[in-house]
Scaffold this motif. Sequence first.
Motif, PDB file in Angstrom:
ATOM      1  N   ILE A   4     -38.795 -35.086 -31.202  1.00  0.00           N
ATOM      2  CA  ILE A   4     -37.988 -34.753 -30.038  1.00  0.00           C
ATOM      3  C   ILE A   4     -36.961 -35.871 -29.956  1.00  0.00           C
ATOM      4  O   ILE A   4     -37.318 -37.047 -29.866  1.00  0.00           O
ATOM      5  N   ASP A   5     -35.672 -35.516 -30.052  1.00  0.00           N
ATOM      6  CA  ASP A   5     -34.671 -36.580 -30.181  1.00  0.00           C
ATOM      7  C   ASP A   5     -33.602 -36.604 -29.092  1.00  0.00           C
ATOM      8  O   ASP A   5     -32.740 -37.470 -29.090  1.00  0.00           O
ATOM      9  N   ARG A   6     -33.632 -35.657 -28.177  1.00  0.00           N
ATOM     10  CA  ARG A   6     -32.654 -35.674 -27.095  1.00  0.00           C
ATOM     11  C   ARG A   6     -33.064 -34.653 -26.046  1.00  0.00           C
ATOM     12  O   ARG A   6     -33.894 -33.796 -26.301  1.00  0.00           O
ATOM     13  N   ARG A   7     -32.458 -34.764 -24.896  1.00  0.00           N
ATOM     14  CA  ARG A   7     -32.722 -33.799 -23.826  1.00  0.00           C
ATOM     15  C   ARG A   7     -31.437 -33.530 -23.061  1.00  0.00           C
ATOM     16  O   ARG A   7     -30.563 -34.392 -23.009  1.00  0.00           O
ATOM     17  N   ASN A   8     -31.352 -32.329 -22.506  1.00  0.00           N
ATOM     18  CA  ASN A   8     -30.138 -31.946 -21.799  1.00  0.00           C
ATOM     19  C   ASN A   8     -30.518 -31.266 -20.483  1.00  0.00           C
ATOM     20  O   ASN A   8     -30.877 -30.090 -20.465  1.00  0.00           O
ATOM     21  N   PRO A   9     -30.407 -32.009 -19.375  1.00  0.00           N
ATOM     22  CA  PRO A   9     -30.704 -31.397 -18.081  1.00  0.00           C
ATOM     23  C   PRO A   9     -29.593 -30.458 -17.603  1.00  0.00           C
ATOM     24  O   PRO A   9     -29.790 -29.699 -16.657  1.00  0.00           O
ATOM     25  N   ASN A  10     -28.430 -30.475 -18.282  1.00  0.00           N
ATOM     26  CA  ASN A  10     -27.294 -29.640 -17.897  1.00  0.00           C
ATOM     27  C   ASN A  10     -27.010 -28.554 -18.926  1.00  0.00           C
ATOM     28  O   ASN A  10     -25.874 -28.113 -19.085  1.00  0.00           O
ATOM     29  N   SER A  11     -28.012 -28.106 -19.603  1.00  0.00           N
ATOM     30  CA  SER A  11     -27.907 -27.094 -20.647  1.00  0.00           C
ATOM     31  C   SER A  11     -27.479 -25.741 -20.082  1.00  0.00           C
ATOM     32  O   SER A  11     -27.603 -25.487 -18.884  1.00  0.00           O
ATOM     33  N   ARG A  12     -27.014 -24.851 -20.968  1.00  0.00           N
ATOM     34  CA  ARG A  12     -26.763 -23.443 -20.595  1.00  0.00           C
ATOM     35  C   ARG A  12     -28.061 -22.756 -20.227  1.00  0.00           C
ATOM     36  O   ARG A  12     -28.058 -21.678 -19.632  1.00  0.00           O
ATOM     37  N   TYR A  13     -29.159 -23.342 -20.635  1.00  0.00           N
ATOM     38  CA  TYR A  13     -30.494 -22.804 -20.370  1.00  0.00           C
ATOM     39  C   TYR A  13     -31.182 -23.729 -19.367  1.00  0.00           C
ATOM     40  O   TYR A  13     -30.766 -24.862 -19.157  1.00  0.00           O
ATOM     41  N   HIS A  14     -32.238 -23.262 -18.780  1.00  0.00           N
ATOM     42  CA  HIS A  14     -32.962 -24.075 -17.802  1.00  0.00           C
ATOM     43  C   HIS A  14     -33.658 -25.218 -18.532  1.00  0.00           C
ATOM     44  O   HIS A  14     -34.762 -25.043 -19.050  1.00  0.00           O
ATOM     45  N   LEU A  15     -32.963 -26.334 -18.640  1.00  0.00           N
ATOM     46  CA  LEU A  15     -33.405 -27.536 -19.353  1.00  0.00           C
ATOM     47  C   LEU A  15     -33.510 -27.272 -20.852  1.00  0.00           C
ATOM     48  O   LEU A  15     -33.818 -26.160 -21.280  1.00  0.00           O
ATOM     49  N   SER A  16     -33.266 -28.297 -21.642  1.00  0.00           N
ATOM     50  CA  SER A  16     -33.465 -28.160 -23.090  1.00  0.00           C
ATOM     51  C   SER A  16     -33.835 -29.511 -23.688  1.00  0.00           C
ATOM     52  O   SER A  16     -33.417 -30.561 -23.192  1.00  0.00           O
ATOM     53  N   ILE A  17     -34.645 -29.445 -24.737  1.00  0.00           N
ATOM     54  CA  ILE A  17     -35.127 -30.622 -25.457  1.00  0.00           C
ATOM     55  C   ILE A  17     -34.791 -30.422 -26.923  1.00  0.00           C
ATOM     56  O   ILE A  17     -35.163 -29.405 -27.526  1.00  0.00           O
ATOM     57  N   GLY A  38     -28.304 -25.090 -40.999  1.00  0.00           N
ATOM     58  CA  GLY A  38     -28.216 -24.842 -39.566  1.00  0.00           C
ATOM     59  C   GLY A  38     -28.507 -26.126 -38.805  1.00  0.00           C
ATOM     60  O   GLY A  38     -28.524 -27.211 -39.381  1.00  0.00           O
ATOM     61  N   GLY A  39     -28.728 -26.006 -37.541  1.00  0.00           N
ATOM     62  CA  GLY A  39     -29.007 -27.183 -36.731  1.00  0.00           C
ATOM     63  C   GLY A  39     -28.962 -26.849 -35.255  1.00  0.00           C
ATOM     64  O   GLY A  39     -28.941 -25.687 -34.874  1.00  0.00           O
ATOM     65  N   GLU A  40     -28.934 -27.887 -34.439  1.00  0.00           N
ATOM     66  CA  GLU A  40     -28.910 -27.730 -32.988  1.00  0.00           C
ATOM     67  C   GLU A  40     -30.077 -26.863 -32.513  1.00  0.00           C
ATOM     68  O   GLU A  40     -29.898 -25.881 -31.771  1.00  0.00           O
ATOM     69  N   ILE A  41     -31.282 -27.233 -32.948  1.00  0.00           N
ATOM     70  CA  ILE A  41     -32.479 -26.492 -32.546  1.00  0.00           C
ATOM     71  C   ILE A  41     -33.074 -27.161 -31.309  1.00  0.00           C
ATOM     72  O   ILE A  41     -33.305 -28.367 -31.296  1.00  0.00           O
ATOM     73  N   PHE A  42     -33.317 -26.367 -30.286  1.00  0.00           N
ATOM     74  CA  PHE A  42     -33.849 -26.870 -29.022  1.00  0.00           C
ATOM     75  C   PHE A  42     -35.044 -26.044 -28.565  1.00  0.00           C
ATOM     76  O   PHE A  42     -35.182 -24.874 -28.918  1.00  0.00           O
ATOM     77  N   ILE A  43     -35.879 -26.657 -27.755  1.00  0.00           N
ATOM     78  CA  ILE A  43     -36.863 -25.950 -26.937  1.00  0.00           C
ATOM     79  C   ILE A  43     -36.190 -25.830 -25.577  1.00  0.00           C
ATOM     80  O   ILE A  43     -35.727 -26.834 -25.027  1.00  0.00           O
ATOM     81  N   HIS A  44     -36.095 -24.617 -25.042  1.00  0.00           N
ATOM     82  CA  HIS A  44     -35.390 -24.464 -23.770  1.00  0.00           C
ATOM     83  C   HIS A  44     -35.958 -23.321 -22.950  1.00  0.00           C
ATOM     84  O   HIS A  44     -36.710 -22.484 -23.441  1.00  0.00           O
ATOM     85  N   GLY A  45     -35.564 -23.325 -21.681  1.00  0.00           N
ATOM     86  CA  GLY A  45     -35.959 -22.264 -20.766  1.00  0.00           C
ATOM     87  C   GLY A  45     -35.015 -21.085 -20.843  1.00  0.00           C
ATOM     88  O   GLY A  45     -34.281 -20.899 -21.824  1.00  0.00           O
ATOM     89  N   GLU A  46     -35.016 -20.310 -19.808  1.00  0.00           N
ATOM     90  CA  GLU A  46     -34.238 -19.084 -19.737  1.00  0.00           C
ATOM     91  C   GLU A  46     -32.758 -19.390 -19.485  1.00  0.00           C
ATOM     92  O   GLU A  46     -32.425 -20.451 -18.963  1.00  0.00           O
ATOM     93  N   PRO A  47     -31.870 -18.470 -19.843  1.00  0.00           N
ATOM     94  CA  PRO A  47     -30.438 -18.702 -19.621  1.00  0.00           C
ATOM     95  C   PRO A  47     -30.112 -18.890 -18.138  1.00  0.00           C
ATOM     96  O   PRO A  47     -30.723 -18.260 -17.273  1.00  0.00           O
ATOM     97  N   ASN A  48     -29.141 -19.752 -17.881  1.00  0.00           N
ATOM     98  CA  ASN A  48     -28.674 -19.964 -16.507  1.00  0.00           C
ATOM     99  C   ASN A  48     -27.663 -18.915 -16.066  1.00  0.00           C
ATOM    100  O   ASN A  48     -27.542 -18.628 -14.885  1.00  0.00           O
ATOM    101  N   ILE A  49     -26.931 -18.333 -17.003  1.00  0.00           N
ATOM    102  CA  ILE A  49     -25.877 -17.364 -16.697  1.00  0.00           C
ATOM    103  C   ILE A  49     -26.486 -15.963 -16.619  1.00  0.00           C
ATOM    104  O   ILE A  49     -27.205 -15.534 -17.522  1.00  0.00           O
TER     105      ILE A  49
END
Length: 91
Positions: A4-17, A38-49
């Motif tokens: 796990i190398d980063r986290r984004n509390p402001n993701s397009r999805y409900h949080l992402s790691i 490929g790349g930019e693989i995250f664990i994330h919640g549901e879309p915010n939009i």
Amino acid sequence: TYLIDRRNPNSRYHLSIGISYPNAQDRAKAAAMGKKPGGEIFIHGEPNIAKERKRAARVDDWTAGCIAVTNDEIEEIYAMVRDGTVITLRP
């Protein structure tokens, strides 16, 4: 095996790691097949939009390679898992 190398509390999805994919082995394997890893693989919640939430409800694979969990699940994961945590992805 990845980190796990980063986290984004402001993701397009409900949080992402973020996951440290691709590693050197992944890049070499893709190159041997003449592909990009490929790349930019995250664990994330549901879309915010709203429009993206509707699409996610209609199709089985809406993540483009990410690992999607419920919003409650990502909140728990986000709180418990620290950057640098080793994870193993299994097909």
